[in-house]
Design an enzyme around this catalytic site. Structure first.
Site, mmCIF file in Angstrom:
data_model
loop_
_atom_site.group_PDB
_atom_site.id
_atom_site.type_symbol
_atom_site.label_atom_id
_atom_site.label_comp_id
_atom_site.label_asym_id
_atom_site.label_seq_id
_atom_site.Cartn_x
_atom_site.Cartn_y
_atom_site.Cartn_z
ATOM 1 N N CYS A 1 0.856 -1.180 0.000
ATOM 2 C CA CYS A 1 0.000 0.000 0.000
ATOM 3 C C CYS A 1 0.894 1.232 0.000
ATOM 4 O O CYS A 1 2.099 1.132 0.178
ATOM 5 C CB CYS A 1 -0.864 -0.012 1.248
ATOM 6 S SG CYS A 1 -1.761 -1.562 1.413
ATOM 7 N N ARG B 1 1.244 1.762 -6.042
ATOM 8 C CA ARG B 1 1.436 0.739 -5.017
ATOM 9 C C ARG B 1 0.130 0.012 -4.680
ATOM 10 O O ARG B 1 0.126 -0.979 -3.942
ATOM 11 C CB ARG B 1 1.991 1.355 -3.730
ATOM 12 C CG ARG B 1 3.339 2.012 -3.909
ATOM 13 C CD ARG B 1 3.872 2.515 -2.597
ATOM 14 N NE ARG B 1 4.097 1.442 -1.653
ATOM 15 C CZ ARG B 1 5.179 0.712 -1.592
ATOM 16 N NH1 ARG B 1 6.167 0.939 -2.412
ATOM 17 N NH2 ARG B 1 5.307 -0.250 -0.697
ATOM 18 N N TRP C 1 -3.838 -1.832 -1.441
ATOM 19 C CA TRP C 1 -3.916 -3.034 -2.264
ATOM 20 C C TRP C 1 -4.313 -4.129 -1.285
ATOM 21 O O TRP C 1 -3.532 -4.498 -0.399
ATOM 22 C CB TRP C 1 -2.575 -3.338 -2.921
ATOM 23 C CG TRP C 1 -2.703 -4.377 -4.012
ATOM 24 C CD1 TRP C 1 -3.093 -4.171 -5.302
ATOM 25 C CD2 TRP C 1 -2.438 -5.777 -3.891
ATOM 26 N NE1 TRP C 1 -3.092 -5.359 -5.994
ATOM 27 C CE2 TRP C 1 -2.693 -6.365 -5.156
ATOM 28 C CE3 TRP C 1 -2.024 -6.605 -2.844
ATOM 29 C CZ2 TRP C 1 -2.535 -7.729 -5.403
ATOM 30 C CZ3 TRP C 1 -1.872 -7.963 -3.084
ATOM 31 C CH2 TRP C 1 -2.129 -8.506 -4.366
ATOM 32 N N ASN D 1 0.983 -0.568 6.011
ATOM 33 C CA ASN D 1 1.389 -1.271 4.783
ATOM 34 C C ASN D 1 2.095 -2.542 5.209
ATOM 35 O O ASN D 1 3.072 -2.485 5.953
ATOM 36 C CB ASN D 1 2.345 -0.397 3.965
ATOM 37 C CG ASN D 1 2.966 -1.162 2.827
ATOM 38 O OD1 ASN D 1 2.339 -2.061 2.256
ATOM 39 N ND2 ASN D 1 4.211 -0.859 2.488
ATOM 40 N N GLY D 2 1.609 -3.691 4.751
ATOM 41 C CA GLY D 2 2.256 -4.962 5.103
ATOM 42 C C GLY D 2 1.231 -5.944 5.629
ATOM 43 O O GLY D 2 0.027 -5.791 5.401
ATOM 44 N N GLU E 1 7.268 -12.345 -22.409
ATOM 45 C CA GLU E 1 7.154 -10.976 -21.897
ATOM 46 C C GLU E 1 6.118 -10.160 -22.703
ATOM 47 O O GLU E 1 5.335 -9.410 -22.130
ATOM 48 C CB GLU E 1 8.546 -10.315 -21.942
ATOM 49 C CG GLU E 1 8.606 -8.852 -21.559
ATOM 50 C CD GLU E 1 8.116 -8.516 -20.156
ATOM 51 O OE1 GLU E 1 7.881 -9.435 -19.349
ATOM 52 O OE2 GLU E 1 7.931 -7.330 -19.871
ATOM 53 N N LYS F 1 2.807 -8.491 -21.014
ATOM 54 C CA LYS F 1 2.539 -7.055 -21.104
ATOM 55 C C LYS F 1 1.149 -6.811 -21.659
ATOM 56 O O LYS F 1 0.401 -6.007 -21.141
ATOM 57 C CB LYS F 1 3.614 -6.424 -21.994
ATOM 58 C CG LYS F 1 3.993 -5.048 -21.662
ATOM 59 C CD LYS F 1 5.136 -4.917 -20.671
ATOM 60 C CE LYS F 1 4.963 -5.719 -19.425
ATOM 61 N NZ LYS F 1 6.128 -5.762 -18.595
ATOM 62 N N GLU G 1 -1.669 -7.812 -19.192
ATOM 63 C CA GLU G 1 -1.776 -6.990 -17.981
ATOM 64 C C GLU G 1 -2.356 -5.605 -18.259
ATOM 65 O O GLU G 1 -3.094 -5.083 -17.429
ATOM 66 C CB GLU G 1 -0.445 -6.978 -17.219
ATOM 67 C CG GLU G 1 0.482 -5.814 -17.343
ATOM 68 C CD GLU G 1 1.749 -5.972 -16.490
ATOM 69 O OE1 GLU G 1 2.822 -6.033 -17.084
ATOM 70 O OE2 GLU G 1 1.663 -6.000 -15.260
ATOM 71 N N HIS H 1 2.036 -28.642 -30.760
ATOM 72 C CA HIS H 1 1.731 -29.600 -29.685
ATOM 73 C C HIS H 1 0.467 -29.205 -28.914
ATOM 74 O O HIS H 1 0.250 -29.684 -27.807
ATOM 75 C CB HIS H 1 2.930 -29.726 -28.745
ATOM 76 C CG HIS H 1 4.136 -30.262 -29.436
ATOM 77 N ND1 HIS H 1 4.227 -31.574 -29.834
ATOM 78 C CD2 HIS H 1 5.282 -29.666 -29.835
ATOM 79 C CE1 HIS H 1 5.390 -31.768 -30.452
ATOM 80 N NE2 HIS H 1 6.054 -30.622 -30.462
ATOM 81 N N LYS I 1 2.131 -2.287 -8.256
ATOM 82 C CA LYS I 1 3.497 -2.240 -8.764
ATOM 83 C C LYS I 1 4.419 -3.228 -8.040
ATOM 84 O O LYS I 1 5.201 -3.925 -8.652
ATOM 85 C CB LYS I 1 4.026 -0.813 -8.635
ATOM 86 C CG LYS I 1 5.409 -0.586 -9.229
ATOM 87 C CD LYS I 1 5.372 -0.689 -10.742
ATOM 88 C CE LYS I 1 6.755 -0.570 -11.367
ATOM 89 N NZ LYS I 1 6.749 -1.092 -12.734
HETATM 90 C C1 AGP Z 1 5.458 -6.501 -14.936
HETATM 91 O O1 AGP Z 1 4.915 -5.745 -15.942
HETATM 92 C C2 AGP Z 1 4.609 -6.822 -13.816
HETATM 93 N N1 AGP Z 1 3.872 -5.747 -13.320
HETATM 94 C C3 AGP Z 1 5.122 -7.837 -12.806
HETATM 95 O O2 AGP Z 1 5.178 -9.042 -13.470
HETATM 96 C C4 AGP Z 1 6.457 -7.580 -12.085
HETATM 97 O O3 AGP Z 1 7.505 -7.685 -12.992
HETATM 98 C C5 AGP Z 1 6.628 -8.614 -10.941
HETATM 99 O O4 AGP Z 1 5.599 -8.426 -10.025
HETATM 100 C C6 AGP Z 1 7.972 -8.528 -10.260
HETATM 101 O O5 AGP Z 1 8.160 -7.303 -9.624
HETATM 102 P P1 AGP Z 1 9.595 -6.876 -9.139
HETATM 103 O O6 AGP Z 1 10.460 -6.726 -10.337
HETATM 104 O O7 AGP Z 1 9.365 -5.562 -8.436
HETATM 105 O O8 AGP Z 1 10.116 -7.934 -8.218
#
Ligand code: AGP
Length: 603
Positions: free
Chosen positions: A2, A27, A74, A98-99, A476, A480, A483, A499, A598
């Site tokens: 958070c 966050r 979050w 936060n936590g 990747e 992207k 998400e 396959h 994030k």
């Molecule tokens: C990437 O676009 C994502 N939001 C997510 O996969 C991210 O890379 C992952 O949560 C790891 O985060 P970090 O690099 O802060 O450890």
């Protein structure tokens, strides 16, 4: 994961808190709230959903106060709703958290026996009630906070205000927390990220774990005092040396931070080589070369894991090292075989990802050397590892990681080249310059990528494919897209299509295939197989290739020639822009996609 902001001063607290929260929405954005003091009473405004909802409420109510705390959530414990939103408050205290409080259930039972009623389903409210209980016992806020903090288990940061005090209190364990002062206006601030305080503070402090920070804006010499867990004055904090530039908090000419961050890549790439080859870094590497380490476990999550897959390839190719690359969430629970002659390499933008941290701890317990490739200096991962290589990507705000990925891979590449006795680092420097130029070239052709996005964004699904060094980019690219555009996308090794996934193809399914000169014939056959099933074919390959142009519905040629092992980073910039434009056409919230945050500080 958070975001927290606190303020105490002589003037309006609401504006800096809301501005700070808007910078921290990356966050978490399940709900947002503020608490502030008015004539010895604690008021609360909180709203489910994005900060916008809270802002509307604030416009209606027009609160005014010189002290307050705010939070973007979050959700971990309890549903996303107004009641579970922070701050949590009673007649005495307001708190934000936060936590995770690991012993929340136990504490809750104990507090119920003491006649406390719980209004929310959160673990955080246990802290509030326990604090109130401790305060009843000792009648002293500072002591009550320390007594409470000693009883909560887990990694957390708390910020607290009391109904009749102008002081602001903050304490943490293994969770980000900073405090700051403005020496001119005599204001004190706390936050989970220094980024929230840019432009407000003149000095920032990083307290260590279990250090209580007490902000007092009336104390003109020491706006913030620090105490150890027994309440004795402490110097266990560090001071931020460089002020952050105000530009980092603005999107500039871009509509989204993600877009801005994609465009920052050429400059970041150009500056990285000198930073990574600094004497201190090279010494750490040469020590490693002389050690008996014979196996490396690369660990990360999401995009960081994909960077790890590329670094695995570099280590195998350049150093002939045996390497395993794994998702942190898998590695930590499968009782891996770990030996002291192995090392753990942890990749993370935030340095706060719970699963990655748990793996680092596991490796450390088994006596392995632990090394990070990380963006946030001073993050938990950074503090816990034996050695760290910073990726120097600057603050990454967009939830979808772009520039951090590029920098992670590049750091890994430079390190493996420096480790190899056969590679001439001067040539690598040239290759990196060519990479920056190559990225610039792709950015200058954004219109072409937008045009492809326009043609395909309404299709039912997207399969990204690549072989060898391009396979991680297929993964990747798909990550992207799903998400930020909320569409179904999968990354596959080109040779795996037949396959199973090839069954998905018809005129509504897109294959975004990377076909580079390595294994060209094999990969092109895979593309033809998809075309034969009426799949929509977007081909990404060597520039001016007639065959690719003919087979594909949409072809994007790239000059890979000067980049050797860094070719995947060029393909990836195409993927970044393609996802960005598909998401834009779909009208999603690109910087803050639904359900995400994030940094994922929960398991
Ligand atoms: C990437 O676009 C994502 N939001 C997510 O996969 C991210 O890379 C992952 O949560 C790891 O985060 P970090 O690099 O802060 O450890």
């Amino acid at each position: 994961m958070c975001g927290i902001v606190g303020f105490s001063g002589h003037s309006d607290a609401i504006h800096p808190i809301i501005e700070g929260l808007s910078r921290l929405e990356y966050r978490g954005y399940d709900s947002a709230g503020i608490s502030y003091q008015v004539e010895g009473e604690l008021k609360i405004l909180k709203k489910e959903g994005k900060l916008e909802n809270l802002k509307k409420l604030i416009e209606e109510i027009e609160p005014s106060s010189c002290i307050g705390i705010g939070h973007t959530r979050w959700a971990t414990h309890g549903k996303v709703n107004d009641l579970n939103a922070h701050p949590h408050a009673n007649d005495e205290f307001s708190i934000v958290h936060n936590g995770i409080i690991e012993n929340a259930n136990e504490l809750r039972e104990h507090l119920k026996k003491e006649n406390f009623e719980f209004k929310s389903e959160t673990d955080s409210e246990c802290f509030l009630n326990l604090l109130t209980l401790e305060y009843k016992k000792c009648s002293e806020v500072k002591q009550a906070i320390l007594n409470t903090f000693k009883q909560v288990k887990g990694n957390s940061a708390f910020v607290i205000i009391h109904k009749s005090s102008h002081l602001i209190y903050a304490i943490k364990k293994s969770a980000p927390l900073v405090c700051g002062i403005n020496e001119n206006s005599h204001e004190v601030y706390v936050s989970s990220d220094p980024y929230a305080l840019v432009g407000f503070t003149t000095q920032i402090f990083f307290p260590k774990d279990n250090i209580l920070c007490v902000g007092d804006h009336t104390n003109k010499t020491h706006g913030i005092s620090f105490y150890d867990i027994e309440g004795a004055p402490s110097k266990n904090y560090t001071v931020q040396e460089k002020q952050m530039d105000l530009n980092i908090v603005s999107k500039g000419r871009f509509d989204h931070f993600m877009h801005k961050e994609i465009y920052e890549q050429p400059s970041l790439i150009r500056h990285l080589y000198d930073k990574i080859t600094e004497k201190e870094n090279l010494e750490a590497l040469y020590n490693f070369r002389g050690s008996d380490i014979n196996f490396i476990h690369i660990i990360g999550c999401g995009t960081a894991y994909h960077a790890g897959l590329l670094i695995k390839n570099f280590l195998e190719k350049n150093n002939r090292m045996r390497v395993n690359c794994e998702f942190a969430s898998e590695f930590r629970y499968r009782n891996p075989l770990l030996k002291r002659t192995e090392a753990g390499l942890f990749i993370s933008q935030s340095g706060e990802t719970a699963d990655t941290l748990a793996c680092q701890e596991l490796c450390k317990d088994f006596g392995l050397k632990t090394v990070s490739i990380v963006n946030v200096e001073g993050s938990t991962l950074f503090r816990e590892c034996d050695a760290n290589f910073l990726i120097h990507a600057g603050v990454e705000i967009g939830v979808a990681s772009t520039k951090a990925f590029t920098q992670q891979v590049l750091v890994g590449y430079i390190l493996t080249c420096a480790l190899s006795e056969k590679i001439d680092l001067e040539e690598i420097k040239q290759e990196i310059t060519s990479l920056a130029q190559g990225v610039e070239d792709i950015l200058s052709r954004e219109e072409e990528i937008m045009a492809i996005a326009r043609e395909i964004y309404q299709k039912k699904g997207f399969i990204f494919t690549g072989r060898g060094e391009q396979f991680p980019i297929a993964l990747e690219g798909a990550l992207k897209l799903k998400e930020i555009a909320y569409v179904h996308a999968e990354g596959y090794a080109s040779g795996e299509l037949k396959h199973g996934p090839i069954a998905l193809f018809d005129e509504n399914m897109v294959n975004i295939a990377i076909v580079t000169p390595d294994l060209y014939d094999k990969t092109i056959s895979n593309a033809q197989e998809v075309k034969a099933r009426k799949g929509v074919m977007v081909l990404l390959g060597e520039k001016d290739n007639k065959e690719l142009e003919e087979i594909s519905d949409y072809y994007f040629g790239i000059d890979f020639a000067a980049t050797d092992q860094l070719k995947p980073l060029l393909s990836n910039v195409f993927m970044q822009l393609l996802s960005y434009h598909i998401a834009k056409l779909k009208g999603t919230d690109i910087d803050k996609p639904r359900n995400l945050a994030k940094s994922v500080t929960v398991e």
